[in-house]
Design a protein around this motif. Structure first.
Motif, PDB file in Angstrom:
ATOM      1  N   GLN A 121      -7.182  -2.125  -0.841  1.00  0.00           N
ATOM      2  CA  GLN A 121      -7.626  -1.409   0.361  1.00  0.00           C
ATOM      3  C   GLN A 121      -8.507  -2.299   1.234  1.00  0.00           C
ATOM      4  O   GLN A 121      -8.316  -2.373   2.448  1.00  0.00           O
ATOM      5  CB  GLN A 121      -8.401  -0.158  -0.039  1.00  0.00           C
ATOM      6  CG  GLN A 121      -7.557   0.972  -0.587  1.00  0.00           C
ATOM      7  CD  GLN A 121      -8.422   2.122  -1.076  1.00  0.00           C
ATOM      8  OE1 GLN A 121      -9.518   1.923  -1.596  1.00  0.00           O
ATOM      9  NE2 GLN A 121      -7.923   3.341  -0.917  1.00  0.00           N
ATOM     10  N   ALA A 179     -14.178   0.793  -2.386  1.00  0.00           N
ATOM     11  CA  ALA A 179     -12.745   0.640  -2.118  1.00  0.00           C
ATOM     12  C   ALA A 179     -12.118  -0.313  -3.121  1.00  0.00           C
ATOM     13  O   ALA A 179     -12.799  -1.146  -3.717  1.00  0.00           O
ATOM     14  CB  ALA A 179     -12.533   0.123  -0.697  1.00  0.00           C
ATOM     15  N   GLU A 223      -1.560   3.912  -1.786  1.00  0.00           N
ATOM     16  CA  GLU A 223      -2.996   3.738  -1.567  1.00  0.00           C
ATOM     17  C   GLU A 223      -3.379   4.457  -0.274  1.00  0.00           C
ATOM     18  O   GLU A 223      -2.770   4.253   0.769  1.00  0.00           O
ATOM     19  CB  GLU A 223      -3.335   2.248  -1.438  1.00  0.00           C
ATOM     20  CG  GLU A 223      -3.140   1.457  -2.710  1.00  0.00           C
ATOM     21  CD  GLU A 223      -4.434   1.275  -3.485  1.00  0.00           C
ATOM     22  OE1 GLU A 223      -5.506   1.638  -2.958  1.00  0.00           O
ATOM     23  OE2 GLU A 223      -4.355   0.768  -4.618  1.00  0.00           O
ATOM     24  N   CYS A 268       0.825  -1.213   0.000  1.00  0.00           N
ATOM     25  CA  CYS A 268       0.000   0.000   0.000  1.00  0.00           C
ATOM     26  C   CYS A 268       0.855   1.257   0.000  1.00  0.00           C
ATOM     27  O   CYS A 268       0.543   2.245  -0.689  1.00  0.00           O
ATOM     28  CB  CYS A 268      -0.918   0.004   1.220  1.00  0.00           C
ATOM     29  SG  CYS A 268      -2.418  -0.977   1.006  1.00  0.00           S
ATOM     30  N   PRO A 282      -9.437   3.788   2.787  1.00  0.00           N
ATOM     31  CA  PRO A 282     -10.651   3.485   2.015  1.00  0.00           C
ATOM     32  C   PRO A 282     -11.681   4.592   2.192  1.00  0.00           C
ATOM     33  O   PRO A 282     -11.713   5.270   3.224  1.00  0.00           O
ATOM     34  CB  PRO A 282     -11.144   2.164   2.633  1.00  0.00           C
ATOM     35  CG  PRO A 282      -9.976   1.598   3.364  1.00  0.00           C
ATOM     36  CD  PRO A 282      -9.155   2.764   3.810  1.00  0.00           C
TER      37      PRO A 282
END
Length: 310
Positions: free
Chosen positions: A182, A178, A60, A55, A63
């Protein structure tokens, strides 16, 4: 040529069932040295660490708010509760009985998703699930031994099946907001938080466990958890929960094959027949009815050709 989304989803589902089948082999080693809660926590921590790194590399973010309810429920039930009670249940009954009872899960997924998500239940899906469940029953009975008489173990496996089904159905809407990464990362984190009461047991067991058991626990976290749950979420976002649940009926057949290859456990004819039924049912449940080709349009006669506008 780029692969179509349906082919990518099918490939992701294949990766998931292969890795989830391999988990049964690894649990045999790790479960002998780690208590159920400790094994679940260690697996989730390893998975959360691997997913967290990915992530960060992919940048990322958190969410969206709309996805948190589904992520929290799936993390609590599927990543946390399911893993603990399944590990515990498999210590009370033999592997065949555990696999037999847990395979009620896809049927529960179909019922819940039809009720809560409005998923259709076409005859091919229902027929394929019936064939696969018959195969799972055959595999389970053929592999069952003296450990199948524990009422506690059967109840724990039933609870695991229910938590698995509820977690999948809760995750499906979250994937509308999401990404698969995530949903998996934060679901895994929620599960790890739920299992934190087992931290002391994990430290105790890790100090005494052989290196092979610890490596198997790490493998469970990185591959059957971090990778397989992400590919599962990717595929689930592109199909129905019922169809994805039916796909997991390939797992018993793959467990039989992997036990044969890696543990030298030669399956009997009944076990092989059950595995073949599982795979046949999955093929039926994922197939789609053939649509007849459209009828050719009749050629226009000179009288039917509109006159050109002046």
């Amino acid at each position: 040529m780029n692969a179509s989304p349906s082919r990518l989803a099918a490939g992701a589902a294949t990766v998931t069932v292969l890795l989830w089948a391999s988990a049964f082999v690894s649990i045999r080693s790790a479960g002998a040295a780690y208590a159920p809660g400790a094994l679940a926590l260690g697996r989730l921590l390893a998975g959360a660490l691997a997913l967290g790194v990915i992530c960060l590399l992919r940048r990322e973010g958190l969410p969206p708010r709309a996805a948190w309810r589904g992520i929290a429920i799936s993390g609590l039930l599927w990543f946390g509760f399911y893993m603990v009670v399944l590990n515990w249940g498999e210590q009370q009954v033999d592997a065949g009985t555990a696999a037999l009872v847990v395979n009620i899960g896809p049927i529960l997924i179909a019922l819940l998703s039809a009720r809560l998500l409005g998923d259709a239940m076409p005859p091919r899906l229902l027929g394929g699930m019936a064939v696969s469940f018959a195969g799972a029953v055959t595999v389970g009975l053929s592999m069952s031994g003296d450990g199948g008489s524990s009422v506690l173990g059967v109840v724990l496996c039933l609870l695991a099946a229910g938590a698995y089904a509820a977690g999948v159905v809760a995750q499906k809407p979250a994937l509308g907001a999401a990404s698969a990464l995530q949903a998996t990362t934060f679901g895994c984190l929620v599960g790890a938080v739920v299992c934190l009461p087992f931290a002391g047991q994990l430290v105790h067991d890790a100090a005494r466990a052989p290196a092979s058991a610890t490596l198997n626990m790490v493998y469970l976290g990185v591959f059957p958890t971090a990778l397989a749950f992400t590919t599962w979420a990717y595929a689930l976002a592109r199909t129905t929960a019922s169809r994805m649940g039916a796909t997991t009926y390939a797992v018993p057949a793959l467990v039989v094959l992997m036990s044969w290859l890696f543990l030298q456990e030669v399956p009997g004819p009944v076990t092989l027949a059950g595995g073949a039924l599982c795979l046949a049912g999955v093929a039926v449940s994922r197939s789609r009815p053939r649509t007849p080709p459209p009828a050719p349009e009749p050629h226009a006669t000179p009288e039917q050709v509109p006159a050109a506008e002046s």
